[in-house]
Design a protein around this motif. Structure first.
Motif, mmCIF file in Angstrom:
data_model
loop_
_atom_site.group_PDB
_atom_site.id
_atom_site.type_symbol
_atom_site.label_atom_id
_atom_site.label_comp_id
_atom_site.label_asym_id
_atom_site.label_seq_id
_atom_site.Cartn_x
_atom_site.Cartn_y
_atom_site.Cartn_z
ATOM 1 N N SER A 98 28.138 7.678 61.020
ATOM 2 C CA SER A 98 29.134 7.641 62.088
ATOM 3 C C SER A 98 29.650 9.052 62.362
ATOM 4 N N SER A 99 30.341 9.214 63.477
ATOM 5 C CA SER A 99 30.878 10.540 63.830
ATOM 6 C C SER A 99 31.884 11.005 62.775
ATOM 7 N N TYR A 100 32.675 10.071 62.257
ATOM 8 C CA TYR A 100 33.656 10.444 61.229
ATOM 9 C C TYR A 100 32.955 10.918 59.962
ATOM 10 N N GLN A 101 31.966 10.143 59.487
ATOM 11 C CA GLN A 101 31.249 10.514 58.271
ATOM 12 C C GLN A 101 30.462 11.803 58.479
ATOM 13 N N THR A 102 29.910 11.986 59.683
ATOM 14 C CA THR A 102 29.180 13.210 59.989
ATOM 15 C C THR A 102 30.086 14.429 59.894
ATOM 16 N N THR A 103 31.277 14.329 60.460
ATOM 17 C CA THR A 103 32.244 15.426 60.387
ATOM 18 C C THR A 103 32.598 15.743 58.946
ATOM 19 N N LEU A 104 32.765 14.699 58.144
ATOM 20 C CA LEU A 104 33.099 14.884 56.732
ATOM 21 C C LEU A 104 31.974 15.598 55.988
ATOM 22 N N LEU A 105 30.738 15.153 56.194
ATOM 23 C CA LEU A 105 29.595 15.778 55.526
ATOM 24 C C LEU A 105 29.426 17.227 55.973
ATOM 25 N N GLN A 106 29.604 17.472 57.264
ATOM 26 C CA GLN A 106 29.463 18.839 57.762
ATOM 27 C C GLN A 106 30.560 19.742 57.227
ATOM 28 N N ARG A 107 31.717 19.173 56.963
ATOM 29 C CA ARG A 107 32.797 19.952 56.344
ATOM 30 C C ARG A 107 32.372 20.435 54.958
ATOM 31 N N TYR A 108 31.527 19.645 54.294
ATOM 32 C CA TYR A 108 31.005 20.034 52.979
ATOM 33 C C TYR A 108 29.765 20.919 53.093
ATOM 34 N N GLY A 109 29.343 21.239 54.333
ATOM 35 C CA GLY A 109 28.164 22.074 54.526
ATOM 36 C C GLY A 109 26.860 21.306 54.492
ATOM 37 N N LEU A 110 26.922 19.980 54.689
ATOM 38 C CA LEU A 110 25.728 19.132 54.650
ATOM 39 C C LEU A 110 25.397 18.688 56.072
ATOM 40 N N TYR A 111 24.327 19.260 56.637
ATOM 41 C CA TYR A 111 23.994 19.020 58.038
ATOM 42 C C TYR A 111 22.721 18.181 58.225
ATOM 43 N N TYR A 112 21.893 18.104 57.196
ATOM 44 C CA TYR A 112 20.635 17.363 57.305
ATOM 45 C C TYR A 112 20.451 16.489 56.073
ATOM 46 N N CYS A 113 19.713 15.391 56.253
ATOM 47 C CA CYS A 113 19.415 14.534 55.104
ATOM 48 C C CYS A 113 17.982 14.027 55.179
ATOM 49 N N PHE A 114 17.497 13.644 54.028
ATOM 50 C CA PHE A 114 16.125 13.169 53.868
ATOM 51 C C PHE A 114 16.148 12.095 52.779
ATOM 52 N N GLY A 115 15.426 11.004 52.979
ATOM 53 C CA GLY A 115 15.404 9.944 51.974
ATOM 54 C C GLY A 115 13.995 9.475 51.689
ATOM 55 N N ASP A 116 13.752 9.098 50.437
ATOM 56 C CA ASP A 116 12.433 8.616 50.048
ATOM 57 C C ASP A 116 12.572 7.314 49.275
ATOM 58 N N TYR A 117 11.753 6.330 49.640
ATOM 59 C CA TYR A 117 11.733 5.040 48.934
ATOM 60 C C TYR A 117 10.720 5.112 47.803
ATOM 61 N N LEU A 118 11.146 4.711 46.612
ATOM 62 C CA LEU A 118 10.291 4.767 45.430
ATOM 63 C C LEU A 118 10.263 3.398 44.772
ATOM 64 N N ASN A 119 9.094 2.976 44.336
ATOM 65 C CA ASN A 119 9.045 1.729 43.575
ATOM 66 C C ASN A 119 7.952 1.791 42.528
ATOM 67 N N SER A 120 8.139 0.997 41.508
ATOM 68 C CA SER A 120 7.167 0.916 40.431
ATOM 69 C C SER A 120 7.177 -0.514 39.930
ATOM 70 N N LYS A 121 6.087 -1.191 40.050
ATOM 71 C CA LYS A 121 6.025 -2.594 39.655
ATOM 72 C C LYS A 121 5.936 -2.715 38.139
ATOM 73 N N GLY A 122 6.869 -3.450 37.596
ATOM 74 C CA GLY A 122 6.852 -3.689 36.158
ATOM 75 C C GLY A 122 6.601 -5.147 35.866
ATOM 76 N N ARG A 123 7.075 -5.604 34.725
ATOM 77 C CA ARG A 123 6.963 -7.000 34.340
ATOM 78 C C ARG A 123 8.367 -7.526 34.133
ATOM 79 N N PRO A 124 8.903 -8.293 35.079
ATOM 80 C CA PRO A 124 10.278 -8.768 34.953
ATOM 81 C C PRO A 124 10.517 -9.482 33.637
ATOM 82 N N ALA A 125 11.728 -9.252 33.085
ATOM 83 C CA ALA A 125 12.059 -9.852 31.798
ATOM 84 C C ALA A 125 12.002 -11.371 31.862
ATOM 85 N N SER A 126 12.396 -11.973 32.998
ATOM 86 C CA SER A 126 12.463 -13.424 33.100
ATOM 87 C C SER A 126 11.097 -14.087 33.047
#
Length: 287
Positions: A98-126
């Motif tokens: 949002s514009s409010y959150q963007t202003t807050l992040l930019q106040r901290y010097g954070l102007y860009y973001c990047f995200g990566d989805y990671l998964n690893s299939k295990g064996r569920p305990a159940s």
């Protein structure tokens, strides 16, 4: 690559996937000049819903760690990436906040973001047979969020993605998806940190609940649990959780149970002392 070599050396001291994430965050900050790096892991929360839990975070400026730890919009972004199961391409923070959150992040010097989805299939305990000496492997879904002051070179982004995916493969082949031997101690540490953070938050009644009571007092759904009902009476948008404990003569864990109920019923929201909306269920999920 230097980071890969260091990761392989560091493996001998790792016992669980969280150890890997806690090693990766400062390493990425150091080698890739990312001001803030976070790892969020999908966990099963209250009433079976999936919640994103922050398990590791590092920042060039240590003051940013506390400011971003409980930010609900950041948790929501991690959840959105997890739901789509794809990466978030590098973009200005204004594209996803949002514009409010963007202003807050930019106040901290954070102007860009990047995200990566990671998964690893295990064996569920159940679904795993109990075999003496055999570790229980857990399927992991995680999201890495990186914030930048300037857009990094595309080659740098590819290197980060490569390191993250390689790290998940290493976790699977080196037993880091097994439940930690000191799971009880680890859980207690997480609970203590969550209780400490929770005590400073300020519950607010949601406006729609207030309007319902104002317009028709008889229409307000009854809160079944007496303890929860008593706590709700004292919630005024000014007292923090620690102060509510004092006036109700309840312990912090008792209040946490009541708050979880009120959040699940959408009667309240939690804010920090500066008025920022926080992800209360993420905290309460650790208790």
């Amino acid at each position: 690559m230097v980071v890969t070599a260091e990761l392989l050396r560091a493996l001998r001291d790792m016992h669980h996937i969280d150890d890997l994430f806690q090693w990766l965050t400062p390493t990425i900050v150091q080698y890739f000049s990312a001001p803030v790096v976070q790892f969020w892991v999908a966990t099963e929360g209250y009433q079976g819903q999936v919640l994103m839990k922050l398990v590791a975070q590092s920042a060039q400026d240590n003051s940013l760690r506390h400011r971003l730890t409980l930010d609900k919009p950041v948790a929501d972004l991690a959840e959105n990436i997890r739901n789509r199961q794809t990466e978030l391409a590098l973009c200005p923070v204004g594209n996803v906040f949002s514009s409010y959150q963007t202003t807050l992040l930019q106040r901290y010097g954070l102007y860009y973001c990047f995200g990566d989805y990671l998964n690893s299939k295990g064996r569920p305990a159940s679904s795993s047979p109990t075999v003496p000496g055999q570790a229980t492997l857990m399927p992991i879904e995680a999201v890495a969020l990186l914030f930048f002051s300037q857009p990094p070179h595309p080659e740098l982004q590819r290197s980060i993605s490569y390191i993250l995916k390689l790290a998940m493969q290493i976790a699977a082949t080196n037993g880091l998806l097994s439940l930690p031997n000191n799971a009880q101690g680890y859980k207690l540490q997480l609970q203590q940190a969550s209780l400490s953070a929770l005590s400073e938050l300020v519950p607010h009644r949601k406006q729609d609940a207030e309007l319902m009571t104002t317009n028709n007092p008889l229409a307000d759904p009854i809160i079944a649990d007496r303890l929860t009902r008593d706590l709700y009476r004292y919630i005024d948008g000014r007292k923090n959780v620690q102060e509510l404990c004092a006036v109700t003569h309840l312990g912090l864990k008792e209040v946490a149970v009541a708050l979880r109920t009120l959040l699940a019923e959408r009667r309240i929201e939690l804010f920090d002392s500066s008025g920022q909306l926080k992800n209360g269920l993420s905290l309460l999920n650790n208790l």
